[in-house]
Write a protein that holds these residues in place. Sequence first.
Motif, mmCIF file in Angstrom:
data_model
loop_
_atom_site.group_PDB
_atom_site.id
_atom_site.type_symbol
_atom_site.label_atom_id
_atom_site.label_comp_id
_atom_site.label_asym_id
_atom_site.label_seq_id
_atom_site.Cartn_x
_atom_site.Cartn_y
_atom_site.Cartn_z
ATOM 1 N N GLU A 35 63.860 22.499 -52.169
ATOM 2 C CA GLU A 35 63.336 23.879 -51.952
ATOM 3 C C GLU A 35 62.059 24.267 -52.541
ATOM 4 O OE1 GLU A 35 64.460 26.779 -50.285
ATOM 5 O OE2 GLU A 35 62.702 27.415 -51.175
ATOM 6 N N ARG A 41 64.019 34.440 -54.900
ATOM 7 C CA ARG A 41 62.834 34.682 -54.093
ATOM 8 C C ARG A 41 63.300 35.740 -52.865
ATOM 9 N NH1 ARG A 41 65.884 33.132 -50.632
ATOM 10 N NH2 ARG A 41 65.833 31.594 -49.146
ATOM 11 N N ILE A 44 63.420 37.980 -45.649
ATOM 12 C CA ILE A 44 64.101 39.025 -44.870
ATOM 13 C C ILE A 44 65.552 38.536 -44.175
ATOM 14 C CG2 ILE A 44 62.921 38.630 -42.631
ATOM 15 C CD1 ILE A 44 63.607 41.950 -44.599
ATOM 16 N N SER A 47 71.118 41.960 -43.192
ATOM 17 C CA SER A 47 72.389 42.646 -42.666
ATOM 18 C C SER A 47 73.105 41.464 -41.909
ATOM 19 C CB SER A 47 71.988 43.625 -41.419
ATOM 20 O OG SER A 47 72.803 43.654 -40.364
ATOM 21 N N ARG A 105 68.656 39.845 -50.191
ATOM 22 C CA ARG A 105 68.549 38.154 -50.057
ATOM 23 C C ARG A 105 68.197 37.242 -51.201
ATOM 24 N NH1 ARG A 105 68.388 36.031 -44.927
ATOM 25 N NH2 ARG A 105 68.179 34.143 -46.323
ATOM 26 N N VAL A 129 58.436 19.928 -49.085
ATOM 27 C CA VAL A 129 58.458 18.734 -47.925
ATOM 28 C C VAL A 129 57.083 18.704 -47.258
ATOM 29 C CG1 VAL A 129 59.438 17.488 -45.986
ATOM 30 C CG2 VAL A 129 60.867 18.593 -47.908
ATOM 31 N N ASN A 293 67.023 29.076 -38.840
ATOM 32 C CA ASN A 293 65.669 29.788 -38.269
ATOM 33 C C ASN A 293 64.739 28.601 -38.062
ATOM 34 O OD1 ASN A 293 65.893 32.487 -38.293
ATOM 35 N ND2 ASN A 293 63.917 32.719 -39.178
ATOM 36 N N VAL A 306 71.293 35.025 -40.011
ATOM 37 C CA VAL A 306 72.017 34.335 -40.774
ATOM 38 C C VAL A 306 73.054 33.820 -40.388
ATOM 39 C CG1 VAL A 306 73.385 34.587 -42.872
ATOM 40 C CG2 VAL A 306 71.006 35.781 -42.859
HETATM 41 P P1 FAD Z 1 65.488 30.785 -44.986
HETATM 42 O O1 FAD Z 1 66.624 31.663 -45.187
HETATM 43 O O2 FAD Z 1 64.176 31.378 -44.307
HETATM 44 O O3 FAD Z 1 65.385 29.776 -45.963
HETATM 45 C C1 FAD Z 1 64.775 28.495 -45.692
HETATM 46 C C2 FAD Z 1 64.236 28.034 -47.180
HETATM 47 O O4 FAD Z 1 63.299 26.722 -46.534
HETATM 48 C C3 FAD Z 1 63.275 29.017 -47.746
HETATM 49 O O5 FAD Z 1 63.781 29.111 -49.230
HETATM 50 C C4 FAD Z 1 62.026 28.330 -47.892
HETATM 51 O O6 FAD Z 1 61.286 28.478 -49.351
HETATM 52 C C5 FAD Z 1 62.286 26.819 -47.796
HETATM 53 N N1 FAD Z 1 61.323 26.034 -47.346
HETATM 54 C C6 FAD Z 1 60.353 26.482 -46.226
HETATM 55 N N2 FAD Z 1 59.555 25.455 -46.258
HETATM 56 C C7 FAD Z 1 59.744 24.484 -46.876
HETATM 57 C C8 FAD Z 1 59.339 23.151 -47.121
HETATM 58 N N3 FAD Z 1 58.246 22.578 -46.545
HETATM 59 N N4 FAD Z 1 59.822 22.222 -48.102
HETATM 60 C C9 FAD Z 1 61.022 22.899 -48.739
HETATM 61 N N5 FAD Z 1 61.647 24.024 -48.700
HETATM 62 C C10 FAD Z 1 60.804 24.917 -47.548
HETATM 63 N N6 FAD Z 1 68.806 37.811 -40.006
HETATM 64 C C11 FAD Z 1 70.144 38.487 -40.283
HETATM 65 O O7 FAD Z 1 71.100 37.780 -40.298
HETATM 66 N N7 FAD Z 1 70.142 39.741 -40.559
HETATM 67 C C12 FAD Z 1 68.999 40.777 -40.367
HETATM 68 O O8 FAD Z 1 68.885 41.656 -40.542
HETATM 69 C C13 FAD Z 1 67.611 39.880 -40.087
HETATM 70 N N8 FAD Z 1 66.639 40.708 -40.090
HETATM 71 C C14 FAD Z 1 65.487 39.979 -39.728
HETATM 72 C C15 FAD Z 1 64.413 40.776 -39.772
HETATM 73 C C16 FAD Z 1 63.127 40.119 -39.446
HETATM 74 C C17 FAD Z 1 61.823 40.938 -39.269
HETATM 75 C C18 FAD Z 1 63.033 38.562 -39.227
HETATM 76 C C19 FAD Z 1 61.537 38.013 -38.997
HETATM 77 C C20 FAD Z 1 64.060 38.063 -39.567
HETATM 78 C C21 FAD Z 1 65.335 38.574 -39.675
HETATM 79 N N9 FAD Z 1 66.423 37.786 -39.912
HETATM 80 C C22 FAD Z 1 67.681 38.503 -39.985
HETATM 81 C C23 FAD Z 1 66.479 36.325 -39.607
HETATM 82 C C24 FAD Z 1 66.617 35.645 -41.109
HETATM 83 O O9 FAD Z 1 65.568 36.003 -41.860
HETATM 84 C C25 FAD Z 1 66.916 34.197 -40.815
HETATM 85 O O10 FAD Z 1 67.582 33.925 -39.701
HETATM 86 C C26 FAD Z 1 67.503 33.595 -41.885
HETATM 87 O O11 FAD Z 1 67.144 33.907 -43.199
HETATM 88 C C27 FAD Z 1 67.684 32.227 -41.776
HETATM 89 O O12 FAD Z 1 67.985 31.437 -42.875
HETATM 90 P P2 FAD Z 1 67.713 29.841 -43.004
HETATM 91 O O13 FAD Z 1 68.703 29.588 -44.206
HETATM 92 O O14 FAD Z 1 67.652 29.271 -41.878
HETATM 93 O O15 FAD Z 1 66.286 30.044 -43.536
#
Ligand code: FAD
Length: 416
Positions: A35, A41, A44, A47, A105, A129, A293, A306
Amino acid sequence: MQNESVDVLIIGAGPSGAVSAAYLFKQGLKVKVVEKSKFPRFVIGESLLPRCMDHFEEVGLLEELKKRNYEVKAGARFMRGDKICNFDFSKKFTEGWDWTWQVPRADFDKTLTDTLEGWGVDIDFEKEVVGVDFNGSDSITTIKDIDGSLSAISAKFIVDSSGHGRVLPRLLDLDKPSDIGRHSSIFTHVKDSKRPQGREGTIITFDIVSLETWLWVIPFSNGYTSIGFVGPSDYIESFQGSHTEKLREMMKLSEYYFDRFDGLEYEFEPVIIKNIAKSVKKLYGEGFVLTGNSAEFLDPVFSSGVTFATESSLVASKLIAKQLAGETVDWEKEYAEYMKEGVNVFATYVKEWYTGNLQTIFFDSNDNPTIKAQICAVLAGYVWDKENPFVKNHHRLVKTVARIAEMEKEADKSIG
Ligand code: FAD
């Protein structure tokens, strides 16, 4: 360069990476999570949808989350001027969870990683990475430490859960333009000192200020509230000044919420994310899979991020465990096609939101409880339930029902 060997390397410790790590660790595989940030940290995505409760429960993460007493989300309110549409998850068509949470979050994701570390899962924070080389399905990933030093990890499989970081899509040239419109977002948190008592103060609301522009209000149980606008990128950019000035100006668009948030200090300079929707050419390849994402993101209007992050990582992790146990996996059918089915349903709802068809249904005064229950199940994230006509026939049903609602309105007008 130091070299470590694991079965599965997971990039990113958000909800997607956490669910994947939990499942694979419990299967007895050697898992490592890398990570980039130090937790807690900000990110966004606050919900949640009821469907993701299934995922956290299945991998054993739910009980620790429950201890955090997050604000319960039992439905959602959409408003447009004086019209209101309330969804109550307990009245949804599909069986399943009828509540979830509204979560800050930073705390939520830290709770997940603390729980995993408590079990003995290996998570390396502040490690980024920066490169990956594949040799068939085996890979060597290059990691950069916070002091700039490099190390390497060999893995039999990589789960890319890097969210907005989009590590493998960038390194392997997998990005492709999304066919969802160009929308941007601006958001922050406030200490909600004028929060009304009772339900009004805690209900999640989407205030529609024009066809394509809307405000979210997501109250947390810690007394803070997330506020943010989504709208066409050009429109968001047209507001002048600093991010704080832009958001203060935009808040004037919401007649309903302006007073509640007027004069409150923003907890951080509002963040702008431009052109939110993301897509990829493929969701998997030999030795890797994209989840959350990092794979696909549509639009925040139905809070699906999420839930797709955890659905995709759980499905993918089950397939990885199967493959590493020597069984054959059809990644196209068992992963890509399955995920696309759900994504396509939500994509229809997002597109039809912005054409106005879904808004016509939501704000139709002749409320039909059967239709509402079926749409409610979609909004709860149960988008694989083919018994639900609003899942099975999503392509045409939203359009058709909106058309009927328009015709009824015309007829009422001519009779009246
Ligand atoms: P993330 O939670 O983004 O976690 C990814 C992690 O990877 C991060 O901690 C980051 O630091 C790490 N990372 C990145 N690059 C590297 C690297 N090179 N090496 C190692 N680690 C790395 N979703 C909802 O469900 N409800 C909502 O209300 C909602 N509102 C949103 C509003 C906006 C404006 C946006 C843009 C998105 C919203 N989303 C919402 C979507 C939500 O942000 C994501 O879908 C969710 O956080 C995805 O989770 P994840 O685990 O895929 O990624």
